[in-house]
Design an enzyme around this catalytic site. Structure first.
Site, PDB file in Angstrom:
ATOM      1  CE  LYS A 195       1.355   1.608 -10.813  1.00 11.45           C
ATOM      2  NZ  LYS A 195       1.492   1.639 -12.357  1.00 11.45           N
ATOM      3  N   GLY A 248      -9.685   1.006 -10.559  1.00 10.99           N
ATOM      4  CA  GLY A 248      -8.929   0.664 -11.929  1.00 10.99           C
ATOM      5  C   GLY A 248     -10.094  -0.449 -11.673  1.00 10.99           C
ATOM      6  CB  SER A 249      -9.190  -3.630 -13.892  1.00 11.45           C
ATOM      7  OG  SER A 249      -8.613  -4.443 -13.454  1.00 11.45           O
ATOM      8  CB  THR A 250     -13.374  -5.716 -11.210  1.00 10.39           C
ATOM      9  OG1 THR A 250     -14.235  -5.505 -10.830  1.00 10.39           O
ATOM     10  CG2 THR A 250     -13.776  -7.100 -10.209  1.00 10.39           C
ATOM     11  N   GLY A 253      -8.065  -4.927  -8.105  1.00  9.57           N
ATOM     12  CA  GLY A 253      -8.947  -4.564  -6.807  1.00  9.57           C
ATOM     13  C   GLY A 253      -8.830  -6.323  -5.809  1.00  9.57           C
ATOM     14  CD  GLU A 270     -14.695   4.770  -9.238  1.00  6.52           C
ATOM     15  OE1 GLU A 270     -15.017   3.232  -9.447  1.00  6.52           O
ATOM     16  OE2 GLU A 270     -13.732   5.404 -10.063  1.00  6.52           O
ATOM     17  CB  CYS A 304     -15.160   3.198 -13.526  1.00  8.11           C
ATOM     18  SG  CYS A 304     -15.399   4.933 -12.418  1.00  8.11           S
ATOM     19  CD  GLU A 401     -15.202  -1.186 -16.301  1.00 12.46           C
ATOM     20  OE1 GLU A 401     -14.053  -1.780 -15.913  1.00 12.46           O
ATOM     21  OE2 GLU A 401     -15.215  -0.382 -15.803  1.00 12.46           O
TER      22      GLU A 401
HETATM   23  P1  NDP Z   1      -5.704  -1.765 -14.360  1.00 12.76           P
HETATM   24  O1  NDP Z   1      -6.665  -1.599 -13.493  1.00 12.76           O
HETATM   25  O2  NDP Z   1      -4.519  -2.680 -14.401  1.00 12.76           O
HETATM   26  O3  NDP Z   1      -4.708  -0.309 -13.790  1.00 12.76           O
HETATM   27  C1  NDP Z   1      -5.087   0.841 -13.101  1.00 12.76           C
HETATM   28  C2  NDP Z   1      -4.006   0.786 -11.693  1.00 12.76           C
HETATM   29  O4  NDP Z   1      -3.534  -0.311 -11.243  1.00 12.76           O
HETATM   30  C3  NDP Z   1      -2.614   1.421 -13.149  1.00 12.76           C
HETATM   31  O5  NDP Z   1      -2.187   2.298 -12.217  1.00 12.76           O
HETATM   32  C4  NDP Z   1      -2.154   0.069 -12.813  1.00 12.76           C
HETATM   33  O6  NDP Z   1      -0.524   0.097 -13.284  1.00 12.76           O
HETATM   34  C5  NDP Z   1      -2.469  -0.858 -11.237  1.00 12.76           C
HETATM   35  N1  NDP Z   1      -2.174  -2.091 -11.171  1.00 12.76           N
HETATM   36  C6  NDP Z   1      -2.006  -2.825 -12.286  1.00 12.76           C
HETATM   37  N2  NDP Z   1      -1.996  -4.193 -11.602  1.00 12.76           N
HETATM   38  C7  NDP Z   1      -1.488  -4.309 -10.576  1.00 12.76           C
HETATM   39  C8  NDP Z   1      -0.854  -5.206  -9.594  1.00 12.76           C
HETATM   40  N3  NDP Z   1      -0.841  -6.566  -8.972  1.00 12.76           N
HETATM   41  N4  NDP Z   1      -1.053  -4.300  -7.852  1.00 12.76           N
HETATM   42  C9  NDP Z   1      -1.000  -3.115  -8.077  1.00 12.76           C
HETATM   43  N5  NDP Z   1      -1.118  -1.856  -9.038  1.00 12.76           N
HETATM   44  C10 NDP Z   1      -1.501  -2.836 -10.372  1.00 12.76           C
HETATM   45  O7  NDP Z   1      -7.126  -1.503 -15.601  1.00 12.76           O
HETATM   46  P2  NDP Z   1      -5.837  -1.625 -16.785  1.00 12.76           P
HETATM   47  O8  NDP Z   1      -5.493  -0.643 -17.064  1.00 12.76           O
HETATM   48  O9  NDP Z   1      -5.652  -3.012 -17.361  1.00 12.76           O
HETATM   49  O10 NDP Z   1      -7.149  -1.209 -17.767  1.00 12.76           O
HETATM   50  C11 NDP Z   1      -8.602  -2.465 -17.619  1.00 12.76           C
HETATM   51  C12 NDP Z   1      -9.279  -3.067 -17.238  1.00 12.76           C
HETATM   52  O11 NDP Z   1      -9.596  -2.274 -16.064  1.00 12.76           O
HETATM   53  C13 NDP Z   1      -9.826  -1.330 -18.390  1.00 12.76           C
HETATM   54  O12 NDP Z   1     -10.873  -1.942 -19.185  1.00 12.76           O
HETATM   55  C14 NDP Z   1     -11.508  -1.787 -17.323  1.00 12.76           C
HETATM   56  O13 NDP Z   1     -12.343  -2.246 -18.030  1.00 12.76           O
HETATM   57  C15 NDP Z   1     -10.925  -1.805 -15.926  1.00 12.76           C
HETATM   58  N6  NDP Z   1     -10.048   0.188 -15.398  1.00 12.76           N
HETATM   59  C16 NDP Z   1     -11.347   0.631 -14.403  1.00 12.76           C
HETATM   60  C17 NDP Z   1     -10.798   2.095 -14.523  1.00 12.76           C
HETATM   61  C18 NDP Z   1     -12.385   2.665 -13.337  1.00 12.76           C
HETATM   62  O14 NDP Z   1     -11.869   3.828 -13.382  1.00 12.76           O
HETATM   63  N7  NDP Z   1     -12.629   2.118 -12.549  1.00 12.76           N
HETATM   64  C19 NDP Z   1      -9.566   2.870 -14.798  1.00 12.76           C
HETATM   65  C20 NDP Z   1      -9.245   1.995 -15.424  1.00 12.76           C
HETATM   66  C21 NDP Z   1      -9.488   0.487 -16.101  1.00 12.76           C
HETATM   67  P3  NDP Z   1      -0.136  -0.106 -14.533  1.00 12.76           P
HETATM   68  O15 NDP Z   1      -1.024   0.752 -15.220  1.00 12.76           O
HETATM   69  O16 NDP Z   1       1.123   1.327 -14.661  1.00 12.76           O
HETATM   70  O17 NDP Z   1       0.185  -0.922 -15.102  1.00 12.76           O
END
Ligand code: NDP
Length: 499
Positions: A195, A248-250, A253, A270, A304, A401
């Protein structure tokens, strides 16, 4: 080939991809979402529409998981020798390499990052990552031991593929993140449902085309684009998914960890970081300043492991920050595909507002902006590289972050008190990465031990994708990369035999 001709070809190939319709890859077929729903993908350099993708939801995720389960249990995939899985992964690496310029162009348009860095960092690392995964396919083994002193039996353990893996990836390095999860999962014999992030999904779809073309069996790799709270959530709750690997975000996560409890999925997370950079008085300031400025602008700070909290000894504070400010203000900002661009836009208006909010809050709380600080007045989502001094530990700027090109600086006084320096460095909920600049080996090794981070980089040591990568504390769970990453897609089974 002449560089301009190569660039024209890459752009043309990327445009051809963009002109196609972008559907979901389920069971080896490209299909629309059942509802026909689509999502618009924006070019962050202009704010205008770039493409439309299918908006998959729980029905499509369920179909993809069923396809992955069938592929996992049946020939040809279930019967394929490890060396055959390796051969397919090597072929995929070659296919990516031969289209590297096109993929880089597409990713630069979609995510906004400078084409050169996408090509020579992200795509180059992705190719290497696929080859590393291929090389591990037949080397992930268990162990044997004689189980009794008199030799009445033997015991051994196997490492079996975990099953169907759900892979949820972010938008900041979409191609590399997809490959870093797909490669090890396939190497050990899993099947997957990916996804991608809705904000930058295009290169994952291009990867799906290559996977189909080079002969992976149907259903081994499935790709469902869609919104996180719909498609992502359905995947993390699905009862027939054995593992989720998420970047993605904490915040998200944690929700994935909670969802995984339903059927006790294995989970690798991660997550975010707020990585410290410690500069001791004996450091090479020229090298440090260059690397620090470059890193905070890499991917426009949307990275990150980026060093975002500079902790510098007071004796070198002014000289170092002046050098960093000079480098940051000379960075050429523009669209990722424009010649000479060194830093692109932020991914979206929402993320840009968030970044500007942190700069404003830091300034209101007493930090001083010495470089940048403003939105750049042009189409798209651009912000100036920003340096703030007198940033104290309690400020949101130094705790959260930010995910933008924003560096906060704080000074410390006693360069010999390594415990105190480590306490300052460890003072956040995160523990992903930590950077250190010193010429003193003793301080370097001692601080490396005291820092609560999954990665410690000393004097700009180059990253190696084969080293385990992941976080302490709220930066995650488990490790990706190299052998550790591949092991995380296996289950251990012990077998004891009596003679
Ligand atoms: P998210 O954590 O929301 O997105 C990461 C992934 O998770 C995307 O594919 C997203 O889908 C998906 N996702 C979102 N909500 C859910 C859920 N409830 N269940 C399962 N999957 C989900 O990051 P954001 O795009 O909102 O970014 C926000 C903040 O997150 C950033 O400012 C940064 O601080 C942090 N971040 C950290 C990253 C890292 O590399 N560690 C990478 C990206 C963000 P979709 O985008 O399609 O909604």
């Amino acid at each position: 080939m002449n560089a301009n001709v190569a660039a024209d070809r890459a752009e043309l190939a990327a445009s051809t991809f963009l002109s196609r319709s972008h559907q979901l890859l389920i069971g080896g077929k490209w299909v629309p979402a059942a509802s026909g729903a689509t999502l618009e993908v924006l070019d962050p350099s202009t704010g205008k529409a770039l493409a439309e993708i299918a908006a998959g939801g729980s029905a499509e995720v369920d179909a993809a998981v069923r396809a992955a389960r069938r592929a996992f249990q049946a020939a040809p995939w279930a019967k394929l020798r490890a060396t055959e899985r390796a051969r397919l992964l090597y072929r995929l690496a070659d296919a990516v390499e031969s289209r590297a310029d096109e993929i880089a162009w597409l990713e630069s348009l979609d995510g906004g990052n400078p084409i050169g860095s996408v090509r020579h960092v992200d795509i180059a690392m992705a190719i290497e990552s696929l080859r590393t995964s291929a090389s591990l396919a037949d080397k992930i083994t268990g162990e044997t031991q004689l189980s009794a002193p008199q030799g009445e039996g033997v015991g051994y353990f196997l490492r079996e593929p975990i099953g169907v893996a759900g892979l949820i990836t972010p938008w900041n390095a979409p191609f590399l993140m997809a490959v870093n999860k797909i490669g090890p999962a396939l190497a050990v014999g899993c099947t997957v449902v990916l996804k991608p992030a809705e904000l930058a999904p295009l290169t994952a779809l291009r990867l799906g085309e290559l996977i189909s073309e080079i002969g992976f069996p149907e259903g081994v790799v499935n790709i469902v684009t869609g919104l996180g709270p719909e498609a992502g959530q359905a995947l993390s709750h699905h009862p027939d998914v054995n593992k989720i690997s998420f970047t993605g975000s904490t915040r998200v996560g944690k929700s994935i960890l909670a969802a995984a409890a339903g059927n006790m999925k294995r989970v690798t997370l991660e997550l975010g970081g707020k990585s410290p950079i410690i500069v001791l008085p004996d450091a090479d300031l020229e090298r440090a300043a260059n690397a620090i400025a470059q890193e905070i602008c890499f991917k426009t700070g949307q990275f990150c492991a980026a060093g975002t909290r500079l902790l510098v000894h007071q004796s070198i504070h002014d000289e170092l920050t002046e050098r960093i400010a000079a480098r940051m203000s000379s960075i050429k900002v523009g669209p990722g595909t424009a010649p000479g661009t060194q830093m692109g836009p932020i991914i979206s208006q929402k993320q840009l507002d968030r970044v500007l909010g942190y700069i404003a809050a830091g300034s209101a709380q007493g930090a001083q902006i010495v470089s940048g600080g403003k939105r750049i007045d042009r189409d798209g989502f651009f912000v100036e590289p920003t340096l703030l001094v007198r940033a104290s530990a309690g400020m949101s700027l130094m705790q959260d972050e930010v995910f933008g090109p924003v560096l906060g600086v704080s000074a410390f006084s006693d360069a010999g008190d390594l415990d105190h320096i480590a306490t300052l460095a460890n003072d956040t909920q995160y523990g992903l990465s930590a950077k250190l600049w010193t010429r003193d080996l003793r301080s370097a090794h001692q601080l490396a031990r005291k820092l609560q981070a999954g990665q410690v980089i000393i004097n700009g040591g180059g990253g190696d994708g084969r080293l385990p990568f992941g976080g302490f504390k709220q930066s995650g769970l488990g490790r990706e990369g190299g052998r550790e990453g591949a092991l995380s897609f296996t289950e251990i089974k012990s077998v004891s035999i009596g003679y």
